[in-house]
Design an enzyme around this catalytic site. Sequence first.
Site, PDB file in Angstrom:
ATOM      1  N   ASN A 134       0.877  -1.170   0.000  1.00 30.37           N
ATOM      2  CA  ASN A 134       0.000   0.000   0.000  1.00 30.37           C
ATOM      3  C   ASN A 134       0.909   1.213   0.000  1.00 30.37           C
ATOM      4  O   ASN A 134       1.515   1.530   1.012  1.00 30.37           O
ATOM      5  CB  ASN A 134      -0.897  -0.015   1.251  1.00 30.37           C
ATOM      6  CG  ASN A 134      -1.663   1.291   1.409  1.00 30.37           C
ATOM      7  OD1 ASN A 134      -1.832   2.040   0.454  1.00 30.37           O
ATOM      8  ND2 ASN A 134      -2.125   1.567   2.625  1.00 30.37           N
ATOM      9  N   TRP A 135       0.995   1.858  -1.158  1.00 29.71           N
ATOM     10  CA  TRP A 135       1.953   2.967  -1.295  1.00 29.71           C
ATOM     11  C   TRP A 135       1.462   4.253  -0.641  1.00 29.71           C
ATOM     12  O   TRP A 135       2.191   5.211  -0.523  1.00 29.71           O
ATOM     13  CB  TRP A 135       2.237   3.222  -2.778  1.00 29.71           C
ATOM     14  CG  TRP A 135       2.976   2.097  -3.459  1.00 29.71           C
ATOM     15  CD1 TRP A 135       3.624   1.049  -2.858  1.00 29.71           C
ATOM     16  CD2 TRP A 135       3.151   1.912  -4.871  1.00 29.71           C
ATOM     17  NE1 TRP A 135       4.197   0.244  -3.805  1.00 29.71           N
ATOM     18  CE2 TRP A 135       3.920   0.745  -5.057  1.00 29.71           C
ATOM     19  CE3 TRP A 135       2.736   2.625  -5.993  1.00 29.71           C
ATOM     20  CZ2 TRP A 135       4.273   0.279  -6.320  1.00 29.71           C
ATOM     21  CZ3 TRP A 135       3.086   2.154  -7.250  1.00 29.71           C
ATOM     22  CH2 TRP A 135       3.854   0.997  -7.413  1.00 29.71           C
ATOM     23  N   LYS A 136       0.213   4.299  -0.277  1.00 31.68           N
ATOM     24  CA  LYS A 136      -0.390   5.515   0.301  1.00 31.68           C
ATOM     25  C   LYS A 136      -0.146   6.711  -0.632  1.00 31.68           C
ATOM     26  O   LYS A 136      -0.123   6.538  -1.838  1.00 31.68           O
ATOM     27  CB  LYS A 136       0.170   5.768   1.704  1.00 31.68           C
ATOM     28  CG  LYS A 136       0.157   4.522   2.589  1.00 31.68           C
ATOM     29  CD  LYS A 136       0.348   4.852   4.028  1.00 31.68           C
ATOM     30  CE  LYS A 136       0.528   3.591   4.825  1.00 31.68           C
ATOM     31  NZ  LYS A 136       0.204   3.746   6.221  1.00 31.68           N
TER      32      LYS A 136
ATOM     33  N   HIS B  56      -9.518   1.497   4.739  1.00 28.22           N
ATOM     34  CA  HIS B  56      -8.233   1.679   5.430  1.00 28.22           C
ATOM     35  C   HIS B  56      -8.449   2.662   6.584  1.00 28.22           C
ATOM     36  O   HIS B  56      -9.228   3.611   6.477  1.00 28.22           O
ATOM     37  CB  HIS B  56      -7.179   2.213   4.451  1.00 28.22           C
ATOM     38  CG  HIS B  56      -5.795   2.157   5.011  1.00 28.22           C
ATOM     39  ND1 HIS B  56      -5.341   3.070   5.945  1.00 28.22           N
ATOM     40  CD2 HIS B  56      -4.785   1.280   4.820  1.00 28.22           C
ATOM     41  CE1 HIS B  56      -4.099   2.751   6.279  1.00 28.22           C
ATOM     42  NE2 HIS B  56      -3.724   1.665   5.616  1.00 28.22           N
TER      43      HIS B  56
ATOM     44  N   GLU C 241      -6.819   5.028   7.625  1.00 25.00           N
ATOM     45  CA  GLU C 241      -6.560   6.444   7.306  1.00 25.00           C
ATOM     46  C   GLU C 241      -7.764   7.063   6.599  1.00 25.00           C
ATOM     47  O   GLU C 241      -8.044   8.255   6.767  1.00 25.00           O
ATOM     48  CB  GLU C 241      -5.274   6.558   6.469  1.00 25.00           C
ATOM     49  CG  GLU C 241      -4.046   6.295   7.336  1.00 25.00           C
ATOM     50  CD  GLU C 241      -2.844   5.704   6.603  1.00 25.00           C
ATOM     51  OE1 GLU C 241      -2.799   5.762   5.367  1.00 25.00           O
ATOM     52  OE2 GLU C 241      -1.952   5.174   7.301  1.00 25.00           O
TER      53      GLU C 241
ATOM     54  N   GLU D 282      -5.639  -4.799  10.512  1.00 22.91           N
ATOM     55  CA  GLU D 282      -4.603  -3.795  10.718  1.00 22.91           C
ATOM     56  C   GLU D 282      -4.869  -3.033  12.019  1.00 22.91           C
ATOM     57  O   GLU D 282      -5.649  -2.071  12.026  1.00 22.91           O
ATOM     58  CB  GLU D 282      -4.597  -2.805   9.551  1.00 22.91           C
ATOM     59  CG  GLU D 282      -4.318  -3.425   8.204  1.00 22.91           C
ATOM     60  CD  GLU D 282      -3.720  -2.411   7.236  1.00 22.91           C
ATOM     61  OE1 GLU D 282      -2.611  -2.640   6.785  1.00 22.91           O
ATOM     62  OE2 GLU D 282      -4.362  -1.382   6.977  1.00 22.91           O
TER      63      GLU D 282
ATOM     64  N   GLY E 204       2.358   2.220  10.692  1.00 19.89           N
ATOM     65  CA  GLY E 204       3.330   3.308  10.551  1.00 19.89           C
ATOM     66  C   GLY E 204       4.037   3.694  11.835  1.00 19.89           C
ATOM     67  O   GLY E 204       4.714   4.724  11.893  1.00 19.89           O
TER      68      GLY E 204
ATOM     69  N   SER F  20       3.189  -2.126  10.344  1.00 18.98           N
ATOM     70  CA  SER F  20       4.644  -2.198  10.548  1.00 18.98           C
ATOM     71  C   SER F  20       5.210  -3.580  10.263  1.00 18.98           C
ATOM     72  O   SER F  20       6.140  -4.026  10.937  1.00 18.98           O
ATOM     73  CB  SER F  20       5.011  -1.724  11.958  1.00 18.98           C
ATOM     74  OG  SER F  20       4.643  -0.379  12.138  1.00 18.98           O
TER      75      SER F  20
ATOM     76  N   GLY G 183       2.704  -1.209   4.242  1.00 22.27           N
ATOM     77  CA  GLY G 183       2.794   0.204   3.886  1.00 22.27           C
ATOM     78  C   GLY G 183       4.235   0.617   3.627  1.00 22.27           C
ATOM     79  O   GLY G 183       4.783   0.380   2.555  1.00 22.27           O
ATOM     80  N   GLY G 184       4.855   1.189   4.643  1.00 25.26           N
ATOM     81  CA  GLY G 184       6.201   1.763   4.513  1.00 25.26           C
ATOM     82  C   GLY G 184       7.205   0.849   3.834  1.00 25.26           C
ATOM     83  O   GLY G 184       7.918   1.279   2.908  1.00 25.26           O
TER      84      GLY G 184
HETATM   85  C1  PEP Z   1      -0.850   0.221   5.847  1.00 24.04           C
HETATM   86  O1  PEP Z   1      -0.864   1.401   5.543  1.00 24.04           O
HETATM   87  O2  PEP Z   1      -1.754  -0.529   5.452  1.00 24.04           O
HETATM   88  C2  PEP Z   1       0.252  -0.281   6.662  1.00 24.04           C
HETATM   89  C3  PEP Z   1       0.184  -1.488   7.130  1.00 24.04           C
HETATM   90  O3  PEP Z   1       1.295   0.576   6.863  1.00 24.04           O
HETATM   91  P1  PEP Z   1       2.702   0.237   7.568  1.00 24.04           P
HETATM   92  O4  PEP Z   1       3.172  -1.082   7.007  1.00 24.04           O
HETATM   93  O5  PEP Z   1       3.609   1.362   7.179  1.00 24.04           O
HETATM   94  O6  PEP Z   1       2.462   0.152   9.044  1.00 24.04           O
END
Ligand code: PEP
Length: 250
Positions: free
Chosen positions: A9-11, A95, A97, A167, A173, A212, A233-234
């Site tokens: 997930n590049w956000k 999500h 966010e 999640e 994050g 994470s 994500g990251g």
């Molecule tokens: C996400 O945005 O779905 C996510 C899991 O982010 P991260 O891996 O950066 O915690």
Amino acid sequence: MRKPLVMGNWKLNGTKESVTSLVKALIEPAAQATNVEVAVCAPTIFIGLVEDLAKGTEINYGSEDCDVHTSGAFTGENSPVMIKEFGCKYAIVGHSERRQYHNETNEVVAAKFKAAQEADLIPVLCIGESLAQFEANQTTEVCKTQLQAVIDLCGIKAFEKAVIAYEPIWAIGTGKTATPEIAQNVHAQIRAYLASFDKDVAAKVQILYGGSCNAKTAPELFAQEDIDGGLVGGASLKPADFAAIINAAN
Ligand code: PEP
């Protein structure tokens, strides 16, 4: 037997240049990981570029969100039908966010789930609790409520063509990955809840872990019985890290 899925997930990240090099760097790891499906969810504006780059590769892709409408006077939105036209397989819905910054309720998320399926996209339904809810032991209740909104609108069979991503918001994050024990326990409860409606559907649905997830934490997480891969994500923005996560699932 559920095939693992590792999804980036590049956000709100990327440039034409970085997207190009990222997708190119994933071609080889995706081809080698024959036991795992690899996918990336990109900002909508880059989906056409991803479509061109991913052609003929093992990389699947999707959107990070979609609207509930297919067309009309909804300025700025992206229709699931349009997203499908660009070759997307998946659409993330709900999500945290989006829930937090765009006030998306469980009902709105369920409507997006339905709209995505009607456009022949596979919705990736994100669920999970806040830190306060985790500390108050409300994780299961929160996840059940989030699932129930979709079950009420779409029925349990809708999960035959959907993916769930658990999640925990406190892990997204933050660098605080849920322990494999905590994650497995929640995944098992999610599956048990779905099984109370339909055992077959529950046994087949992929439940990804997100929060994470990185090259170090992925192997033990993915070794858990009810964890069928990750929403990343990251770490999905760093080709070497994402390749290591894909490898862990493979
Ligand atoms: C996400 O945005 O779905 C996510 C899991 O982010 P991260 O891996 O950066 O915690």
